[in-house]
Design a protein around this motif. Sequence first.
Motif, PDB file in Angstrom:
ATOM      1  N   LYS A 298      48.705  38.398  43.202  1.00  0.00           N
ATOM      2  CA  LYS A 298      49.274  37.298  42.419  1.00  0.00           C
ATOM      3  C   LYS A 298      48.808  37.490  40.975  1.00  0.00           C
ATOM      4  CE  LYS A 298      51.385  35.009  45.662  1.00  0.00           C
ATOM      5  NZ  LYS A 298      52.871  34.904  45.628  1.00  0.00           N
TER       6      LYS A 298
ATOM      7  N   THR B 105      47.837  36.914  37.417  1.00  0.00           N
ATOM      8  CA  THR B 105      47.342  35.632  36.904  1.00  0.00           C
ATOM      9  C   THR B 105      46.974  35.735  35.436  1.00  0.00           C
ATOM     10  OG1 THR B 105      46.484  35.093  39.096  1.00  0.00           O
ATOM     11  CG2 THR B 105      45.543  33.864  37.246  1.00  0.00           C
TER      12      THR B 105
ATOM     13  N   TYR C  26      50.618  33.161  38.520  1.00  0.00           N
ATOM     14  CA  TYR C  26      49.783  31.979  38.280  1.00  0.00           C
ATOM     15  C   TYR C  26      49.338  31.950  36.819  1.00  0.00           C
ATOM     16  CZ  TYR C  26      48.943  32.041  43.410  1.00  0.00           C
ATOM     17  OH  TYR C  26      49.065  32.050  44.771  1.00  0.00           O
TER      18      TYR C  26
ATOM     19  N   LEU D 201      44.049  35.196  45.078  1.00  0.00           N
ATOM     20  CA  LEU D 201      45.107  35.882  44.335  1.00  0.00           C
ATOM     21  C   LEU D 201      45.693  36.993  45.213  1.00  0.00           C
ATOM     22  CD1 LEU D 201      43.292  36.264  40.852  1.00  0.00           C
ATOM     23  CD2 LEU D 201      44.500  34.278  41.784  1.00  0.00           C
TER      24      LEU D 201
END
Length: 413
Positions: free
Chosen positions: A60, A62, A90, A147
């Motif tokens: 993920k 970020t 994110y 994540l």
Amino acid sequence: MSTAYGKDRLREVKAKHFEAVRVSEHVYWVGAIDWGIRNFHGYTTSRGTTYNAFLILADKVTLIDTVKAPFLDELLGRIRSVIDPEKIDYVVSNHSEMDHTGCLPEVLAMVKPEHVFASEMGVKAIGRHFHELDGIEAVENGGSLSLGNLSLRFWETRMLHWPDSIIGYLVKDKLLFSQDGFGMHLASSERFADEIEPSILKQETAKYYANILLPYSTLVTRLLATVKELGIDIKVLAPDHGPVWRKGFDILGWYAGWAEQKPTMKAVVAFDTMWHSTELMARAISQGLVEGGATVKVMPLGSSDRSDVVTELLDAGGLLVGSPTLNNNMLPTVADLLCYIRGLKPQNLVGQAFGSYGWSGESVNQLVKEMEKMKMELVDEPVKVNYVPDEAALLRCRALGRQVAEKIAEELR
Ligand code: FEO
């Protein structure tokens, strides 16, 4: 008419000239360098600053923080040098002050992340800054965010230096996103502290601590203890301003020392003058301080900035403040300084007031009241001189300097 250089195209062209810098296995610096800023809400930033944002290349993807609004192109350019910004999943806001959230609404509109996170107080603060921005989720104090292949932990650091402040720790890289903590206002082409002249690092870190974090010194001590208790192993320290630390970490020891607010045999003499009478008094006081064994910083306010005075106070044991009377008041430069110092709550200062006057002579009593509000210990009596100091008055100033130095020495025993 051609639209080739419309707003979007221009942003794309400008953004091409910024590159990200890798700071750990999974993290890139994607912030902005503000070479020109000289006034950061009243703090004179003589060497500019940076607004640091970080991109974590995890399952993920970020983004940690954004930058001040005018630097959106620079942030996007640096992100784009690594990854298409639309691939960000994110966004985390560690601190809602607008040097870090100024372009958050634009970034969210462009990136459309799955989730946006902040502390509970951060959710409220961001809502009240940007009003139409909702859907931000609160992270728990001490909680973790997965994540995918990496894990990010968060701790609240309320009032370091806003109620919303949090720090984040990327476990795999042992990287602490310390937000404003452990930062400094220093624009540089170098991204790492170990590439910068050590004396500049210490000077700018001291200035930042004195001008921003000083009132929260007990919280700094507690944070350092918490980091130790939790066994947080820091391999990379990534603040929101100034360089990233990857070795040495002298800054942790500097913070620990300043947070104790232990005075040294040093005194600051800050004054302004109309016709040099208060200046003559300041010189005689300084001579007395030296005779009493103190190191002295004389700071005429016509040429000394309030931010520098406060920086000198960081390790001082004494403060003497002088002003003549102008229209029944102290000089505005001196009032400005005292207002600024009082807000930063320096501890353990001894000193006294001095000044000259023509007829009404209110300034010195006003200075005394301000110094009492700062909980300073005042030595003997203030010195007031009508018009121009004579030999006796200058001897009295010199004696006051000696008395203050002796009092500092007594406090240090
Ligand atoms: Fe760098 Fe408190 O903002």
